[in-house]
Design a protein around this motif. Structure first.
Motif, PDB file in Angstrom:
ATOM      1  N   TRP A 146       0.837  -1.204   0.000  1.00 19.33           N
ATOM      2  CA  TRP A 146       0.000   0.000   0.000  1.00 19.33           C
ATOM      3  C   TRP A 146       0.869   1.250   0.000  1.00 19.33           C
ATOM      4  N   PHE A 147       1.946   1.235   0.765  1.00 19.03           N
ATOM      5  CA  PHE A 147       2.861   2.387   0.757  1.00 19.03           C
ATOM      6  C   PHE A 147       3.426   2.600  -0.651  1.00 19.03           C
ATOM      7  N   HIS A 148       3.922   1.533  -1.269  1.00 21.22           N
ATOM      8  CA  HIS A 148       4.488   1.646  -2.620  1.00 21.22           C
ATOM      9  C   HIS A 148       3.437   2.154  -3.606  1.00 21.22           C
ATOM     10  N   TYR A 149       2.210   1.668  -3.490  1.00 28.36           N
ATOM     11  CA  TYR A 149       1.133   2.087  -4.391  1.00 28.36           C
ATOM     12  C   TYR A 149       0.877   3.592  -4.267  1.00 28.36           C
ATOM     13  N   PHE A 150       0.743   4.085  -3.033  1.00 31.20           N
ATOM     14  CA  PHE A 150       0.463   5.506  -2.843  1.00 31.20           C
ATOM     15  C   PHE A 150       1.669   6.379  -3.186  1.00 31.20           C
ATOM     16  N   ALA A 151       2.874   5.877  -2.942  1.00 30.14           N
ATOM     17  CA  ALA A 151       4.067   6.644  -3.319  1.00 30.14           C
ATOM     18  C   ALA A 151       4.107   6.830  -4.834  1.00 30.14           C
ATOM     19  N   ARG A 152       3.707   5.822  -5.577  1.00 30.91           N
ATOM     20  CA  ARG A 152       3.662   5.932  -7.037  1.00 30.91           C
ATOM     21  C   ARG A 152       2.467   6.772  -7.496  1.00 30.91           C
ATOM     22  N   LEU A 153       1.318   6.575  -6.867  1.00 32.99           N
ATOM     23  CA  LEU A 153       0.101   7.288  -7.251  1.00 32.99           C
ATOM     24  C   LEU A 153       0.224   8.789  -7.029  1.00 32.99           C
ATOM     25  N   LEU A 154       0.839   9.183  -5.939  1.00 31.48           N
ATOM     26  CA  LEU A 154       0.870  10.594  -5.552  1.00 31.48           C
ATOM     27  C   LEU A 154       2.138  11.329  -5.977  1.00 31.48           C
ATOM     28  N   ASN A 155       3.019  10.650  -6.675  1.00 29.70           N
ATOM     29  CA  ASN A 155       4.264  11.279  -7.147  1.00 29.70           C
ATOM     30  C   ASN A 155       4.448  10.985  -8.626  1.00 29.70           C
ATOM     31  N   PRO A 156       4.736  12.005  -9.419  1.00 33.74           N
ATOM     32  CA  PRO A 156       4.881  11.806 -10.861  1.00 33.74           C
ATOM     33  C   PRO A 156       6.114  10.970 -11.201  1.00 33.74           C
ATOM     34  N   GLU A 157       5.955  10.134 -12.226  1.00 35.78           N
ATOM     35  CA  GLU A 157       7.033   9.245 -12.649  1.00 35.78           C
ATOM     36  C   GLU A 157       8.283   9.980 -13.109  1.00 35.78           C
ATOM     37  N   HIS A 158       8.115  11.150 -13.701  1.00 41.06           N
ATOM     38  CA  HIS A 158       9.274  11.864 -14.232  1.00 41.06           C
ATOM     39  C   HIS A 158      10.091  12.557 -13.138  1.00 41.06           C
ATOM     40  N   ILE A 159       9.586  12.551 -11.895  1.00 41.99           N
ATOM     41  CA  ILE A 159      10.331  13.153 -10.779  1.00 41.99           C
ATOM     42  C   ILE A 159      10.825  12.083  -9.805  1.00 41.99           C
ATOM     43  N   ILE A 160       9.959  11.153  -9.456  1.00 43.08           N
ATOM     44  CA  ILE A 160      10.284  10.114  -8.477  1.00 43.08           C
ATOM     45  C   ILE A 160      10.306   8.760  -9.185  1.00 43.08           C
ATOM     46  N   SER A 161      11.412   8.053  -9.101  1.00 38.92           N
ATOM     47  CA  SER A 161      11.531   6.750  -9.764  1.00 38.92           C
ATOM     48  C   SER A 161      11.107   5.625  -8.823  1.00 38.92           C
ATOM     49  N   TYR A 162      10.871   4.452  -9.414  1.00 37.17           N
ATOM     50  CA  TYR A 162      10.554   3.271  -8.609  1.00 37.17           C
ATOM     51  C   TYR A 162      11.706   2.942  -7.666  1.00 37.17           C
ATOM     52  N   SER A 163      12.925   3.125  -8.127  1.00 40.13           N
ATOM     53  CA  SER A 163      14.096   2.832  -7.295  1.00 40.13           C
ATOM     54  C   SER A 163      14.163   3.745  -6.075  1.00 40.13           C
ATOM     55  N   SER A 164      13.833   5.031  -6.260  1.00 37.81           N
ATOM     56  CA  SER A 164      13.888   5.946  -5.121  1.00 37.81           C
ATOM     57  C   SER A 164      12.776   5.649  -4.123  1.00 37.81           C
TER      58      SER A 164
END
Length: 143
Positions: A46-64
Motif C-alpha cells: 500500500w505504501f508503494h502504491y500511494f508513493a507511485r500514485l501521488l508522485n509523478p514518474e518523471h520526478i520520483i523513480s521506482y528505485s527511489s
C-alpha cells in the motif's frame, strides 16, 4: 495531445504515516523490514502504491521509492519490488470493494495530513466525513 505534467510531489513520510495510522502500526520502520509476513507485505505494498500514485514518474523513480528508509533498515527494495506492489494493489482494486474502501480511507488520511486547515466536507447542515473512518482491525472479517 499534450498532457500537463504534475510538478508537485507528496512526501514519503506523510504516506508512510497514513498507511501506518490506517493499519495501526506503531513504528513505521516495521513496514519496511525485510520479512515475508503477509500482514507486513500488504502494508508495504500500500505504501508503494500511494508513493507511485501521488508522485509523478518523471520526478520520483521506482528505485527511489524502494530506497526510502534504506538508511534505517539497512536494505532497499529494488524497482521491480515496487512495480510488483503497484500492480498487485491495482489488481486488488479491480476486484475488491474492500480494497477500494481501504484506498479511499488512506487517501482521506493523507489529504487530512497534507492540509493543516483540513475540514471535513459539509453535507446538508452538518459537517461530516465523506465516509466513516474505520481502522483496519475493525474491517477484518471474523470467522
Amino acid at each position: 495531445m499534450k498532457y500537463k505534467r504534475q510538478k508537485e510531489t507528496t512526501d514519503f513520510s506523510i504516506i508512510a504515516d497514513a498507511v501506518c495510522e490506517y493499519f495501526e502500526v506503531n513504528d513505521k520502520i516495521d513496514i519496511f523490514k525485510q520479512t515475508r509476513k503477509r500482514e507486513v507485505i500488504t502494508q508495504r505494498q500500500w505504501f508503494h502504491y500511494f508513493a507511485r500514485l501521488l508522485n509523478p514518474e518523471h520526478i520520483i523513480s521506482y528505485s527511489s521509492i524502494g530506497a526510502y528508509y534504506s538508511d534505517l533498515t539497512g536494505h532497499a527494495f529494488d524497482h521491480a519490488t515496487v512495480l510488483h506492489s503497484v500492480i498487485k494493489i491495482k489488481g486488488f482494486l479491480d476486484v475488491s470493494k474492500h480494497d477500494a474502501l481501504i484506498k479511499s480511507e488512506i487517501l482521506y488520511i493523507i489529504k487530512r495530513r497534507l492540509d493543516i486547515n483540513f475540514k471535513p466536507p459539509l453535507i446538508g447542515n452538518c459537517i461530516t466525513q465523506p465516509f466513516s473512518i474505520k481502522k483496519y482491525s475493525e474491517l477484518k472479517i471474523n470467522g
